[in-house]
Scaffold this active site. Structure first.
Site, PDB file in Angstrom:
ATOM      1  N   ARG A 114      16.749  10.321 -72.016  1.00 40.48           N
ATOM      2  CA  ARG A 114      17.233  11.612 -71.497  1.00 40.48           C
ATOM      3  C   ARG A 114      18.517  12.075 -72.180  1.00 40.48           C
ATOM      4  O   ARG A 114      19.250  12.895 -71.656  1.00 40.48           O
ATOM      5  CB  ARG A 114      17.406  11.535 -69.994  1.00 40.48           C
ATOM      6  CG  ARG A 114      18.443  10.542 -69.578  1.00 40.48           C
ATOM      7  CD  ARG A 114      18.339  10.247 -68.113  1.00 40.48           C
ATOM      8  NE  ARG A 114      18.902   8.922 -67.932  1.00 40.48           N
ATOM      9  CZ  ARG A 114      19.985   8.675 -67.225  1.00 40.48           C
ATOM     10  NH1 ARG A 114      20.593   9.630 -66.592  1.00 40.48           N
ATOM     11  NH2 ARG A 114      20.462   7.453 -67.127  1.00 40.48           N
ATOM     12  N   HIS A 121       6.161 -11.712 -70.070  1.00 38.31           N
ATOM     13  CA  HIS A 121       6.354 -12.049 -71.494  1.00 38.31           C
ATOM     14  C   HIS A 121       6.002 -13.513 -71.787  1.00 38.31           C
ATOM     15  O   HIS A 121       5.738 -13.862 -72.923  1.00 38.31           O
ATOM     16  CB  HIS A 121       7.742 -11.645 -71.987  1.00 38.31           C
ATOM     17  CG  HIS A 121       8.855 -12.567 -71.612  1.00 38.31           C
ATOM     18  ND1 HIS A 121       9.488 -12.517 -70.410  1.00 38.31           N
ATOM     19  CD2 HIS A 121       9.456 -13.572 -72.299  1.00 38.31           C
ATOM     20  CE1 HIS A 121      10.434 -13.441 -70.371  1.00 38.31           C
ATOM     21  NE2 HIS A 121      10.435 -14.106 -71.507  1.00 38.31           N
ATOM     22  N   ASP A 171      12.608 -13.706 -59.755  1.00 38.61           N
ATOM     23  CA  ASP A 171      12.870 -13.423 -61.167  1.00 38.61           C
ATOM     24  C   ASP A 171      12.022 -14.293 -62.098  1.00 38.61           C
ATOM     25  O   ASP A 171      11.585 -13.843 -63.153  1.00 38.61           O
ATOM     26  CB  ASP A 171      14.368 -13.669 -61.452  1.00 38.61           C
ATOM     27  CG  ASP A 171      14.788 -13.248 -62.853  1.00 38.61           C
ATOM     28  OD1 ASP A 171      14.416 -12.143 -63.268  1.00 38.61           O
ATOM     29  OD2 ASP A 171      15.487 -14.019 -63.533  1.00 38.61           O
ATOM     30  N   HIS A 221       6.607 -16.021 -64.227  1.00 42.44           N
ATOM     31  CA  HIS A 221       6.445 -16.928 -65.367  1.00 42.44           C
ATOM     32  C   HIS A 221       5.873 -18.293 -64.970  1.00 42.44           C
ATOM     33  O   HIS A 221       4.905 -18.771 -65.563  1.00 42.44           O
ATOM     34  CB  HIS A 221       7.771 -17.115 -66.097  1.00 42.44           C
ATOM     35  CG  HIS A 221       8.459 -15.817 -66.461  1.00 42.44           C
ATOM     36  ND1 HIS A 221       7.760 -14.697 -66.838  1.00 42.44           N
ATOM     37  CD2 HIS A 221       9.765 -15.470 -66.504  1.00 42.44           C
ATOM     38  CE1 HIS A 221       8.623 -13.713 -67.105  1.00 42.44           C
ATOM     39  NE2 HIS A 221       9.838 -14.165 -66.897  1.00 42.44           N
TER      40      HIS A 221
HETATM   41  C1  BG6 Z   1      13.174 -12.926 -67.651  1.00 43.93           C
HETATM   42  C2  BG6 Z   1      14.151 -13.089 -66.527  1.00 43.93           C
HETATM   43  O1  BG6 Z   1      11.932 -12.469 -67.193  1.00 43.93           O
HETATM   44  O2  BG6 Z   1      12.979 -14.173 -68.313  1.00 43.93           O
HETATM   45  C3  BG6 Z   1      15.462 -13.667 -67.015  1.00 43.93           C
HETATM   46  O3  BG6 Z   1      14.386 -11.833 -65.898  1.00 43.93           O
HETATM   47  C4  BG6 Z   1      15.203 -14.946 -67.776  1.00 43.93           C
HETATM   48  O4  BG6 Z   1      16.350 -13.909 -65.930  1.00 43.93           O
HETATM   49  C5  BG6 Z   1      14.160 -14.733 -68.864  1.00 43.93           C
HETATM   50  O5  BG6 Z   1      16.432 -15.402 -68.319  1.00 43.93           O
HETATM   51  C6  BG6 Z   1      13.786 -16.035 -69.544  1.00 43.93           C
HETATM   52  O6  BG6 Z   1      12.950 -15.767 -70.624  1.00 43.93           O
HETATM   53  P1  BG6 Z   1      12.897 -16.739 -71.900  1.00 43.93           P
HETATM   54  O7  BG6 Z   1      11.863 -16.140 -72.764  1.00 43.93           O
HETATM   55  O8  BG6 Z   1      14.277 -16.754 -72.479  1.00 43.93           O
HETATM   56  O9  BG6 Z   1      12.522 -18.084 -71.366  1.00 43.93           O
END
Ligand code: BG6
Length: 487
Positions: A48, A175, A232, A237
């Site tokens: 924006r 991710h 989180d 994950h």
């Molecule tokens: C993120 C979290 O999804 O993953 C973070 O919000 C975390 O708090 C991160 O530090 C860790 O990802 P990676 O790839 O560094 O293990």
């Protein structure tokens, strides 16, 4: 939904934000470098701020220089920058999306919208895209986490998106699913016949999943204090890793086949309630301590912090999966910030031998262990017993390590980062590495039950010094079952 068009209008909403500058733009550079972007693909940045095309390109160049891990090749940068377009849109003003409609060309390119913004803005983006008439059956929405903070809020977000996009157009990011080694869990399990028969309650004693972080809150107190390590890291994950370790073999690598199997695991998780929460879970919060010799503040003293917060920066739990394969095989999960070292791994402990023929020298032979190192030092190791060479002294056994380091085995291969893979998969229309609505909602449902139990029990988190492996209670969690954490 895959289709024949290979070129995309890859549109990043929130292109000036942290995620975009740190991860998305450097990942697009890597895809460009690898020749994986179609010649006609364009990258459209939306934010924006009043910015000329030149200023935008300069900002993206700056991000690349700052956040690319390795030295960058200027020729590749120039190629990438030629693909960039900037559009100013105030996300809550539907008419402004017409500017995007004027630029995109859906006869030639698939419109892939990456929502790199906070979830409360998803609704505005969906409404705006719809208003501009640019959501066709091929258009995609890539959603960043968090998809809610509990079941109700995740349903709300999913409903909002579903007003405009069907499920086959939605790509929810975790991710961790883009990490090379997490994907390798599938290869390890389903491309090696030794594991097809040795992957259940008959041979496995228990499983440990650790995602340990060295970092603290990193200036994100406002966000983190509302979510805690459970929302989180655990809900997404660790639970995704858990499903990949525990799922039944999918019939093929199709997105639906894989996600159906993952969902079955989530459905089989035994709920943790007020009756079992104390025995099965540990919440922790770091106090001041030392990280690699440097003094660091405790969670409550973090910048922007709330000195009375009871949010957890560590969680450990025993998870039981109520299905045929995993009967009586506990999965112990733990994740925390400010732990001794950054380490993510899955450790499979096999059962003790049914009978020991080396009793005269060994009362109890240590069990075999398979360690899958997800990060760093990616690799796989198996701890096994061997005879020490020699004669005349009877049989002497020794624990030895079969150690496969990926960097040695695949020397020279570029290891794609998670976002490179996920962006490419979203561009290609392959949903298997993205989380389906029912998965995300089922995992929230299971987490909600734990959160409610914690609320009812009203116990503050247990303290642990920064730089340790978490609260003592986490050791006790396994000790109660006669086990200990891999350290
Ligand atoms: C993120 C979290 O999804 O993953 C973070 O919000 C975390 O708090 C991160 O530090 C860790 O990802 P990676 O790839 O560094 O293990």
């Amino acid at each position: 939904m895959s289709n024949s068009k290979k070129a995309c209008d890859f549109t990043i909403f929130g292109v000036l934000g942290d995620l975009s500058r740190r991860k998305l733009i450097p990942s697009l550079y890597q895809l460009e470098k690898a020749g994986l972007l179609d010649a006609d693909t364009r990258i459209i940045g939306v934010a924006r701020h009043e910015l000329s095309q030149e200023d935008f390109v300069a900002k993206m160049r700056e991000s690349l220089e700052k956040f690319s891990k390795k030295e960058i090749d200027q020729k590749v940068v120039e190629r990438l920058l030629l693909r960039l377009h900037y559009i100013l849109i105030n996300l809550d003003v539907p008419d402004e999306y017409n500017r995007l409609a004027e630029v995109v060309d859906q006869d030639k390119r698939v419109l892939v919208n990456y929502f790199s913004v906070a979830p409360f803005l998803f609704d505005d983006i969906c409404v705006g895209l719809d208003h501009a008439g640019i959501v066709t059956a091929e258009t995609r929405a890539v959603l960043e986490k968090p998809i809610g903070s509990d079941l109700a809020s995740s349903q709300e977000i999913n409903d909002t998106v579903a007003n405009v996009f069907t499920e086959s157009q939605v790509y929810r990011i975790d991710h961790y699913l883009g990490k090379e080694t997490v994907m390798n869990l599938l290869a390890l399990r389903f491309a090696n016949s030794i594991f097809t028969t040795n992957w259940d309650h008959n041979t496995i004693d228990h499983v440990q999943i650790t995602v340990a972080e060295e970092i603290g809150i990193e200036g994100r107190f406002g966000y983190f204090d509302k979510s805690g390590q459970t929302r989180d890291m655990l809900q997404n994950h660790l639970m995704q890793i858990l499903t990949l370790v525990a799922m039944e073999p999918p019939v093929d690598m199709d997105g639906e086949s894989i996600r159906n199997e993952k969902l079955k695991v989530l459905k089989a998780l035994r709920p943790i309630t007020i009756d079992t929460v104390d025995e099965k879970t540990v919440r922790g919060q770091y106090s001041a301590g030392y990280m690699k010799g440097q003094a660091v503040p405790g969670y409550l003293e973090e910048e922007g912090g709330n000195p009375h917060s009871t949010t957890e920066s560590f969680v450990a739990l025993r998870v039981d999966i109520d299905n045929w394969r995993w009967a009586d095989v506990p999965f112990y999960l733990r994740t925390g910030k400010r732990l001794t070292t950054k380490r993510s791994e899955v450790v499979i402990y096999f059962k003790h031998l049914p009978h020991n023929i080396f009793k005269s020298s060994y009362k109890k032979i240590p069990r075999n262990k398979l360690v899958i190192r997800l990060q760093p030092n990616e690799g796989v190791e198996i701890e096994m017993m061997n005879k020490v060479p020699g004669i005349g002294k009877g049989i002497k056994l020794q624990k030895t390590l079969l150690d496969l380091s990926f960097s040695d085995a695949f020397h020279g291969e570029h290891v794609a980062n998670a976002y490179e893979r996920l962006i490419l998969e979203a561009m290609m229309g392959n949903q298997s590495l993205f989380i389906r609505r029912d998965e995300v909602e089922r995992s929230w449902e299971w987490i909600d039950s734990i959160q409610n139990a914690w609320k009812q029990s009203n116990e503050p988190p247990k303290k642990y010094p920064a730089g340790s492996w978490g609260p003592v209670a986490s050791v006790a969690l396994l000790a109660r079952d006669g086990r200990e954490w891999e350290e």
